[in-house]
Design a protein around this motif. Structure first.
Motif, short mmCIF file in Angstrom:
data_model
loop_
_atom_site.label_atom_id
_atom_site.label_comp_id
_atom_site.label_asym_id
_atom_site.label_seq_id
_atom_site.Cartn_x
_atom_site.Cartn_y
_atom_site.Cartn_z
N THR A 73 0.86 -1.18 0.00
CA THR A 73 0.00 0.00 0.00
C THR A 73 0.89 1.23 0.00
O THR A 73 1.89 1.28 0.73
N GLY A 74 0.54 2.23 -0.80
CA GLY A 74 1.25 3.50 -0.76
C GLY A 74 1.93 3.86 -2.06
O GLY A 74 1.64 3.30 -3.12
N PRO A 75 2.84 4.83 -2.00
CA PRO A 75 3.50 5.34 -3.20
C PRO A 75 4.30 4.26 -3.92
O PRO A 75 4.94 3.43 -3.29
N ALA A 76 4.23 4.31 -5.24
CA ALA A 76 4.96 3.36 -6.07
C ALA A 76 5.34 4.06 -7.37
O ALA A 76 4.92 5.19 -7.63
N MET A 77 6.12 3.38 -8.18
CA MET A 77 6.52 3.91 -9.49
C MET A 77 6.08 2.91 -10.55
O MET A 77 6.39 1.73 -10.45
N LEU A 78 5.34 3.40 -11.54
CA LEU A 78 5.01 2.58 -12.70
C LEU A 78 6.06 2.87 -13.75
O LEU A 78 6.31 4.03 -14.09
N GLN A 79 6.70 1.83 -14.24
CA GLN A 79 7.62 1.94 -15.37
C GLN A 79 6.94 1.32 -16.58
O GLN A 79 6.43 0.19 -16.51
N PHE A 80 6.93 2.05 -17.69
CA PHE A 80 6.32 1.58 -18.92
C PHE A 80 7.35 1.78 -20.03
O PHE A 80 7.98 2.83 -20.10
N PHE A 81 7.54 0.77 -20.88
CA PHE A 81 8.65 0.83 -21.82
C PHE A 81 8.40 -0.07 -23.02
O PHE A 81 7.60 -1.01 -22.98
N GLY A 82 9.12 0.23 -24.10
CA GLY A 82 9.13 -0.63 -25.27
C GLY A 82 10.10 -1.77 -25.03
O GLY A 82 11.12 -1.61 -24.36
N ASP A 83 9.77 -2.92 -25.55
CA ASP A 83 10.61 -4.10 -25.39
C ASP A 83 11.99 -3.88 -26.01
O ASP A 83 12.10 -3.27 -27.08
N ASP A 84 13.01 -4.34 -25.35
CA ASP A 84 14.37 -4.26 -25.87
C ASP A 84 14.92 -5.69 -25.91
O ASP A 84 15.46 -6.17 -24.92
N PRO A 85 14.78 -6.36 -27.05
CA PRO A 85 15.22 -7.76 -27.12
C PRO A 85 16.72 -7.94 -26.92
O PRO A 85 17.17 -9.02 -26.58
N SER A 86 17.50 -6.88 -27.10
CA SER A 86 18.95 -7.00 -26.92
C SER A 86 19.34 -7.10 -25.45
O SER A 86 20.40 -7.57 -25.11
N GLY A 87 18.45 -6.57 -24.59
CA GLY A 87 18.76 -6.56 -23.16
C GLY A 87 19.76 -5.49 -22.77
O GLY A 87 20.21 -5.43 -21.63
N GLU A 88 20.12 -4.60 -23.72
CA GLU A 88 21.12 -3.57 -23.44
C GLU A 88 20.57 -2.38 -22.67
O GLU A 88 21.34 -1.62 -22.09
N HIS A 89 19.25 -2.19 -22.68
CA HIS A 89 18.65 -1.03 -22.02
C HIS A 89 17.55 -1.45 -21.06
O HIS A 89 16.40 -1.08 -21.23
N PRO A 90 17.89 -2.23 -20.03
CA PRO A 90 16.83 -2.65 -19.12
C PRO A 90 16.26 -1.45 -18.37
O PRO A 90 17.01 -0.52 -18.09
N PRO A 91 14.98 -1.36 -18.04
CA PRO A 91 13.99 -2.38 -18.32
C PRO A 91 13.52 -2.40 -19.78
O PRO A 91 12.77 -3.28 -20.16
N GLY A 92 13.89 -1.45 -20.61
CA GLY A 92 13.49 -1.43 -22.02
C GLY A 92 13.74 -0.05 -22.61
O GLY A 92 14.29 0.82 -21.95
N GLN A 93 13.36 0.12 -23.86
CA GLN A 93 13.60 1.38 -24.52
C GLN A 93 12.44 2.35 -24.27
O GLN A 93 11.32 1.95 -24.03
N ASP A 94 12.76 3.64 -24.40
CA ASP A 94 11.76 4.70 -24.23
C ASP A 94 11.05 4.60 -22.89
O ASP A 94 9.83 4.70 -22.80
#
Length: 160
Positions: A73-94
């Motif tokens: 319960t309480g404050p959280a962060m939503l991360q939303f991103f484009g898939d990065d199949p290379s795995g070079e930019h976790p959690p993903g691109q954009d």
């Protein structure tokens, strides 16, 4: 907060409440039109997922909805991103991040205007909610201090 190219998140907005369903509305494009999301409570991932929407390389509006479950319960962060199949930019691109408020088991909320004699406990009892959820939903640091005329979001549990 939103990328010019890639993903423009339209929902949720900062400090929206997240309960049993997560609705993501955006305009975007991603590798193979694959998107990912995750909810972070502090450093801990409380739920996450991937889905496909739209067409690869084409900017399109879309809405995605998922049933989710968590205990925090309480404050959280939503991360939303484009898939990065290379795995070079976790959690993903954009990567787009938006602060949200987690309320476990919430199906929605009602709006309540505080009147004389109200307490968070009384309001929670009247609506079948919990005072802790009302305090979290409204970012109230001192649950003993609410004001007449104040507008509160009162989380309503599933079946409530």
């Amino acid at each position: 907060m939103n990328a010019t190219y890639g993903i423009q998140l339209r929902h949720p907005l900062p400090y929206d409440l997240v309960g049993t369903r997560l609705t993501l509305a955006a305009v975007g494009t991603a590798f193979e039109a694959a998107y990912g999301w995750r909810l972070l409570h502090g450093d801990r991932v409380v739920d996450q997922g991937f889905f496909q929407a739209g067409s690869m390389g084409l900017m399109e509006a879309f809405v995605h909805e998922e049933s989710i479950s968590f205990e925090s319960t309480g404050p959280a962060m939503l991360q939303f991103f484009g898939d990065d199949p290379s795995g070079e930019h976790p959690p993903g691109q954009d990567l787009v991040e938006v602060p949200v408020i987690l309320i476990p088991g919430m199906q929605g909320y009602r709006v309540h205007q505080v009147v004389a004699g109200d307490t968070l406990s009384k309001i929670a009892t009247d609506y079948g909610s919990q005072w802790q959820h009302i305090a979290a939903a409204n970012r109230i640091p001192n649950p003993d201090l609410i004001h007449v005329g104040q507008i509160l979001k009162v989380p309503i549990p599933v079946g409530g």
